[in-house]
Scaffold this motif. Structure first.
Motif, PDB file in Angstrom:
ATOM      1  N   GLY A  84       4.066  -3.650   2.549  1.00 27.70           N
ATOM      2  CA  GLY A  84       4.674  -2.442   2.002  1.00 27.70           C
ATOM      3  C   GLY A  84       5.728  -2.680   0.938  1.00 27.70           C
ATOM      4  N   LYS A  85       5.812  -3.925   0.403  1.00 31.21           N
ATOM      5  CA  LYS A  85       6.811  -4.221  -0.621  1.00 31.21           C
ATOM      6  C   LYS A  85       6.157  -4.921  -1.811  1.00 31.21           C
ATOM      7  CE  LYS A  85      10.713  -4.634   2.598  1.00 31.21           C
ATOM      8  NZ  LYS A  85      11.811  -5.498   3.081  1.00 31.21           N
ATOM      9  N   TYR A 192       9.653  12.153 -10.242  1.00 30.91           N
ATOM     10  CA  TYR A 192       9.805  12.958  -9.029  1.00 30.91           C
ATOM     11  C   TYR A 192      10.296  12.102  -7.857  1.00 30.91           C
ATOM     12  CZ  TYR A 192       8.554  15.933  -5.049  1.00 30.91           C
ATOM     13  OH  TYR A 192       8.584  16.672  -3.892  1.00 30.91           O
ATOM     14  N   ASN A 193       9.859  10.850  -7.836  1.00 27.37           N
ATOM     15  CA  ASN A 193      10.214   9.952  -6.730  1.00 27.37           C
ATOM     16  C   ASN A 193      11.365   9.008  -7.061  1.00 27.37           C
ATOM     17  OD1 ASN A 193       8.152  10.233  -4.346  1.00 27.37           O
ATOM     18  ND2 ASN A 193       6.917  10.399  -6.222  1.00 27.37           N
ATOM     19  N   LEU A 209       4.722   0.292 -11.875  1.00 23.55           N
ATOM     20  CA  LEU A 209       5.106   1.673 -11.560  1.00 23.55           C
ATOM     21  C   LEU A 209       4.219   2.223 -10.447  1.00 23.55           C
ATOM     22  CD1 LEU A 209       5.624   3.161 -15.152  1.00 23.55           C
ATOM     23  CD2 LEU A 209       7.404   2.503 -13.513  1.00 23.55           C
ATOM     24  N   THR A 210       2.921   1.963 -10.548  1.00 26.79           N
ATOM     25  CA  THR A 210       1.979   2.432  -9.531  1.00 26.79           C
ATOM     26  C   THR A 210       2.237   1.766  -8.189  1.00 26.79           C
ATOM     27  OG1 THR A 210       0.311   2.804 -11.248  1.00 26.79           O
ATOM     28  CG2 THR A 210      -0.467   2.718  -8.987  1.00 26.79           C
ATOM     29  N   ALA A 211       2.605   0.481  -8.217  1.00 30.81           N
ATOM     30  CA  ALA A 211       2.907  -0.230  -6.969  1.00 30.81           C
ATOM     31  C   ALA A 211       4.111   0.386  -6.267  1.00 30.81           C
ATOM     32  CB  ALA A 211       3.162  -1.706  -7.257  1.00 30.81           C
ATOM     33  N   CYS A 215       4.148   2.105  -2.471  1.00 28.05           N
ATOM     34  CA  CYS A 215       5.090   1.778  -1.400  1.00 28.05           C
ATOM     35  C   CYS A 215       5.801   3.024  -0.871  1.00 28.05           C
ATOM     36  CB  CYS A 215       6.116   0.762  -1.891  1.00 28.05           C
ATOM     37  SG  CYS A 215       5.412  -0.859  -2.318  1.00 28.05           S
ATOM     38  N   ILE A 216       6.151   3.930  -1.769  1.00 27.74           N
ATOM     39  CA  ILE A 216       6.820   5.170  -1.354  1.00 27.74           C
ATOM     40  C   ILE A 216       5.870   6.071  -0.572  1.00 27.74           C
ATOM     41  CG2 ILE A 216       7.747   7.358  -2.244  1.00 27.74           C
ATOM     42  CD1 ILE A 216       9.097   5.715  -4.470  1.00 27.74           C
ATOM     43  N   TYR A 217       4.650   6.204  -1.078  1.00 23.17           N
ATOM     44  CA  TYR A 217       3.744   7.173  -0.455  1.00 23.17           C
ATOM     45  C   TYR A 217       3.138   6.693   0.858  1.00 23.17           C
ATOM     46  CZ  TYR A 217       4.176  10.739  -3.963  1.00 23.17           C
ATOM     47  OH  TYR A 217       4.682  11.753  -4.745  1.00 23.17           O
ATOM     48  N   ILE A 218       3.002   5.396   1.051  1.00 21.21           N
ATOM     49  CA  ILE A 218       2.514   4.988   2.378  1.00 21.21           C
ATOM     50  C   ILE A 218       3.569   5.292   3.443  1.00 21.21           C
ATOM     51  CG2 ILE A 218       0.899   3.257   1.521  1.00 21.21           C
ATOM     52  CD1 ILE A 218       2.872   1.079   2.251  1.00 21.21           C
TER      53      ILE A 218
END
Length: 239
Positions: A84-85, A192-193, A209-211, A215-218
Motif C-alpha cells: 500500500g505504499k 481533490y485528494n 500521481l496515479t500510484a 494508495c489513497i483509494y485502496i
C-alpha cells in the motif's frame, strides 16, 4: 519460472536485440513473451488483500489515441507499490524510438522532442525491459483502456503474442468511493485528494500521481468493505 532462470533468459534476449530489425523479432523474444503470459498468476491477485497486492502503476505517452491507425508509444513510466505504499526507488522509465517527426502538439504536451526519440531504444527492447521490471505484479493505470489498447497492439504486432496481463483501472476505485462526484481527469482527482500535481504528461510523473491515488483509494475502499479485487469487481457490477 525461477527468478534466476528468468534473468538468464532476459540476458540472452537482450544480448541479441541489436541484430534484429524493429519489426522482425527473434524467436527468443517471442518465447520470452509467451512464457511470461503462461507464468502470470491472475487468479491469486483477485483474492489478495488490496494493501498487500504487488502492484506496478504505469503510464504511457503516445503520438495519438489509435494504435490500429498507426499511433505509437513514445515513452513508458512505472513505479512499484508494495504494502500500500509507493516505492520511489523502484521505478522504470524509457523513451521509445520514433523515426518520424513528432506532432508539435505532442511535443508541447510531453516535452519530448523528435531528436530524443530518434536516439531512443526500439519498442521491442523497451517492452522486454518493462516486463522484466513488472514480472508477476498486477498492473494499474489511470483510464487503462488507452494503455491496454497500445500494449495489446504492440504485443501482437511485435511478438505475435496476446497481451494477457490484468490492468486495474483506477476509475474502478473512485467510481465506488466517490459515487457522488463526477471526476475523471487525473489532475482533478489529485487535487481533490490533496496530491500536488507535478510532471503532468510525463509517463513517470503521471505513473507516480496515479500510484498515490491508488494508495489513497485502496484505503477508502477498505472502509467500505472491499478487501480485494474480487470485492471491487463485485461492487462495480452493482453500480
Amino acid at each position: 519460472m525461477p527468478l534466476e532462470s528468468f534473468r538468464q533468459l532476459m540476458r540472452g534476449i537482450q544480448g541479441r536485440l541489436s541484430i534484429f530489425d524493429g519489426n522482425l523479432q527473434s524467436s527468443q523474444q517471442i518465447a520470452f513473451f509467451r512464457q511470461m503470459q503462461k507464468e502470470l498468476k491472475q487468479e491469486s491477485a483477485l483474492h489478495t488483500k488490496l494493501d498487500q497486492l504487488s502492484v506496478v502503476v504505469f503510464d504511457i505517452e503516445t503520438t495519438g489515441f489509435y494504435p490500429d491507425l498507426g499511433d505509437e508509444i513514445i515513452s513508458i513510466g512505472a513505479v512499484r507499490v508494495c504494502n500500500g505504499k509507493m516505492n520511489d526507488e523502484e521505478v522504470f522509465y524509457s523513451l521509445v524510438r520514433y523515426e518520424q517527426e513528432l506532432p508539435l502538439e505532442i511535443e508541447k504536451l510531453t516535452g519530448i522532442t523528435s531528436s530524443e526519440l530518434k536516439e531512443a531504444k526500439p519498442l521491442s527492447e523497451v517492452l522486454i525491459a518493462f516486463f522484466e521490471f513488472v514480472q508477476n505484479a498486477t498492473l494499474v493505470a489511470h483510464h487503462a483502456k488507452h494503455e491496454k489498447s497500445f500494449l495489446q497492439n504492440a504485443s501482437w504486432k511485435l511478438f505475435r503474442t496476446p497481451f494477457k496481463h490484468r490492468i486495474v483501472d483506477t476509475s474502478f476505485l473512485y467510481r465506488i468511493a466517490e459515487r457522488e462526484h463526477r471526476m475523471s481527469r487525473l489532475e482533478d482527482l489529485c487535487e481533490y485528494n490533496g496530491i500536488k500535481v507535478i510532471a503532468r504528461h510525463h509517463a513517470l510523473g503521471d505513473a507516480k500521481l496515479t500510484a498515490q491515488l491508488w494508495c489513497i483509494y485502496i484505503e477508502k475502499l477498505k472502509t467500505l468493505g472491499c478487501k480485494n479485487l474480487h470485492d471491487v469487481y463485485e461492487r462495480l457490477s452493482r453500480l
